[in-house]
Every structure is written in C-alpha cells, then in structure tokens.
Design an enzyme around this catalytic site. Structure first.
Site, PDB file in Angstrom:
ATOM      1  CG  LEU A 208      -1.801  -1.094   1.541  1.00  0.00           C
ATOM      2  CD1 LEU A 208      -2.449  -0.814   2.852  1.00  0.00           C
ATOM      3  CD2 LEU A 208      -3.083  -0.697   0.592  1.00  0.00           C
ATOM      4  CG  HIS A 209       2.873   3.277  -3.010  1.00  0.00           C
ATOM      5  ND1 HIS A 209       2.337   1.983  -3.740  1.00  0.00           N
ATOM      6  CD2 HIS A 209       2.936   4.315  -3.987  1.00  0.00           C
ATOM      7  CE1 HIS A 209       2.570   2.280  -5.088  1.00  0.00           C
ATOM      8  NE2 HIS A 209       2.760   3.638  -5.237  1.00  0.00           N
ATOM      9  NE  ARG A 210      -1.080   4.235  -6.639  1.00  0.00           N
ATOM     10  CZ  ARG A 210      -0.397   4.492  -7.465  1.00  0.00           C
ATOM     11  NH1 ARG A 210      -0.090   5.819  -7.638  1.00  0.00           N
ATOM     12  NH2 ARG A 210       0.305   3.754  -8.216  1.00  0.00           N
TER      13      ARG A 210
END
Ligand code: UD1
Length: 353
Positions: A208-210
């Site tokens: 997850l990095h958005r």
C-alpha cells in the site's frame, strides 16, 4: 562522428524495471550511446540502488539528486536539474521517459522546451481520475511527446481519442514483462518466502502506498480492520510513505508481518509463490496478470483496465474486499506481454534517430 546519445530517464522504484531491459538492449547497439539519467526521486538503498544491483545496471551516468518534496518542489527541482544537465553536457538526440512519475512529466517538458525529441514508454494509460498525481503526469507527458509506445490496445484508443496522430503511436507491449523474463531464473531460485517462515501458497502479499489509502488515518485504519478479519497471513513490505503513517498509528493486526521494501528478486519471488496479493500499485496489477496470481486492487479506478478485463485483477474497496477474496481470478495474459518488448523497440528507436 560521435554516435547519437539517448537519455533513459528514471526516478522512482517503478521506473527502474522499465529502463533495465531497454538499457541492456541498447548498450549492444553500435549506432547509439544509451545513458541513464536518475533524477533521485527515490534514494534509499532499498528503493533505488537495490534495483540497479538486481538488474546489473551500471551506476547512473547522470544523477540529479532531486530527493523528496511537494509535487511542485519535486517537479520544479527535476526540471531545473535536467535542463542544466542538457545544457552543460550537450543535448541528447532522444529522451525516453517511462511510466507516470513526476520526473516523467518534468523531463518531457524540459526536453520539448529545448526542442528535443521525446518518447514516452508506457504511453496512453488512463485512470480517468484527475485527483491522482500520476494521471496528470500521464496526460501532460502524452500531449507533448513526439512518440508514444503503448503496452495495450486500450492505451492506443485513449491516445487516438485525445487527438494524438496514429503515426506517432506504436503498440510495443509491456516492458515490465521483459524485466520479469530476464530475471526469472534468479526469482525462481530465491524462494524468499522461506526467510519469512511461510510455505508456498500459504500466505498473501500486501502493498500500500497510494496517498488516498495511506495518508488518511481513517482509510488506513479501515483497511487494517478489514484485513484482520481475513483468515490468512500477510507479508507487507512497507513503502517509506506508508511507514510514516503506520508509525504514527498503532493499527497493524497480528496476521500482518511487515518488512522493509524488498529488492526486485525477493519481492517477485514472494509474489510468485503467494496465494494472492492485495495492493494499490500499478505495476503489480500487471505482474500478477502475467503470472496468473489473483490480485485485489484497493482502488476505485485503474489505468490498466486490461488487467481486469483479461487478467487476474479485481478492483476492491474496504467494504467489499472480504466478499471479493472468496472469488479469486486467474485470467489470461494480454497480447505482447511476452518479454520481447525491448527487442521490438530497437528498430523503432533506430528509425527515429
Ligand atoms: C512515487 C510515484 C508513484 C509511484 C511510487 C512508487 C509520483 C507522483 N509518485 O510515489 O507514482 O507509484 O513512487 O514508490 O511520482 N521516501 C523515502 N525514501 C525514498 C523515497 C521516498 O523515505 O527513497 C519517502 C519520502 O519521505 C517521501 C515519501 O516517501 O516524501 C513519498 O515519496 P515520493 O517520491 O514523493 O512519492 P511516492 O509515494 O514514492
């Protein structure tokens, strides 16, 4: 007479796997000199150098050291540094920008203002969500680039609808699959899941990095609450952006084991042996489609719709993920995702310069 110079611009983690096969293909050609320009958007060892090591790339010929910052800061610093490089070292004969990060847009603008030829590899992808910084980067880059190399037919259609002329567009295939094919023996040998105490297909991978998922405390909490209810052990290589938020909140459930960002070989080995992957990345949607591994993408849109229509990808939300996990998809491999994209690009590039 000196051979024409080609700049291969890279900046951040997903770019390195797009320039690697192209660099290796071009360095064997006698009619050009490929030079890697690394803008320095990603700079931690695990976010940058680890990929150069895995792919056998030489140190960047030009390192711009731009680093982190707001979008305007990062874009502006990249433009200043890249313009200075072109002016000081002599203009390249062709600039190849890849993907959709800030440097893709910044360097294409610099190139065009210097009246240089700019080609965009992975052109034409659209999420149709202009709140994503990458969507702005894609649109601006495509509108000014001279040549558009696309990974799928939907990308050609998007470009044609936006008024890009047909002669400028070439459907070359998916360069990320070249990288995977090039690295496959090492990925196969790595068996990285063993380092984390897992057995093949008995665990899932999470990334997850958005900004939409991780910058907002409520959203990341809701994601973690949902995953806590899943009967599965997760391995979660944590992006620096996500780490900041996770360190602030104590939200990690016990079935999620974290680790630092991984090298390409270790990460792809984990993916290849996993039961499924939950992600918000763009590239992972493609890699899992190629491998036929079920992918659940925690986003409302994707710029890579072929991974949903043909591949193993499904878009999910925190509200429906538990239900969707019960129906994994395996899909099939899209046309020209065959490991031969760089080879198809060489004659096109030769024609251009
Ligand atoms: C960037 C790209 C995104 C891509 C992602 C992959 C843009 C607009 N976004 O997002 O499309 O999917 O890379 O990772 O270009 N940081 C470090 N070390 C690093 C790099 C970053 O600690 O080596 C931290 C910094 O605090 C930084 C934050 O991570 O502020 C975010 O990095 P940034 O480069 O701004 O964007 P990404 O979220 O990585």
């Amino acid at each position: 007479m000196t051979s024409p110079t080609i700049h291969l611009v890279c900046a951040a983690r997903p770019n390195f796997m797009k320039i690697a096969p192209l660099y290796h293909a071009l360095k064997n050609e006698t009619w050009c000199v490929p030079e890697i320009v690394h803008t320095g958007q990603h700079y931690d060892y695990q976010m940058s150098q680890a990929f150069f090591d895995d792919f056998g790339l030489p140190p960047a010929h030009h390192y711009l050291g731009v680093g982190s910052g707001t979008h305007a800061e990062q874009t502006a610093k990249t433009m200043l540094a890249y313009e200075a490089l072109c002016l000081a070292k002599g203009n390249p004969d062709l600039i190849i920008v890849v993907g959709d990060v800030n440097a893709t847009m910044a360097c294409s603008i610099v190139g065009k203002k210097l009246h240089l030829k700019v080609a965009h590899l992975e052109a034409g992808l659209r999420s149709f969500d202009r709140t994503m910084p990458e969507e702005i980067n894609r649109i601006v880059t495509d509108v000014i680039s001279d040549y558009h190399w696309t990974p799928s037919e939907d990308a050609n259609e998007n470009l044609l609808k936006e008024g890009i002329s047909k002669e400028k567009i070439s459907f070359v295939g998916n360069i990320m699959i070249d990288t995977y094919c090039m690295m496959r023996p090492k990925i196969f040998a790595a068996e990285s899941y063993k380092q984390f105490g897992f057995r093949s297909k008995q665990y899932a991978v999470l990334t997850l990095h958005r900004p939409n998922n991780v910058d907002n405390a409520t959203n990341i909490r809701e994601i973690m609450n949902a995953l806590q209810q899943v009967d599965m052990s997760f391995i979660f290589p944590v992006h620096p952006r996500t780490k900041k938020k996770l360190d602030e909140l104590s939200v990690l459930p016990s079935n999620i084991q974290t680790t630092e960002p991984l090298s390409y070989i270790d990460f792809m080995s984990l993916v290849e042996n996993s039961a499924y992957i939950i992600t918000d990345s763009g590239g992972i949607q493609e890699e899992t489609t190629y491998l036929g591994i079920p992918c659940f993408t925690l986003r409302t849109t994707t710029e890579r719709p072929i991974t949903v229509t043909m591949g193993s990808n499904q878009l999910v939300t925190v509200d429906n993920i538990l239900e969707k996990l019960r129906s994994p998809k395996h899909g099939s491999v899209p046309p020209l995702w065959d490991g031969k994209t760089a080879g198809r690009m060489i004659p096109l590039i030769k024609d251009l310069i």
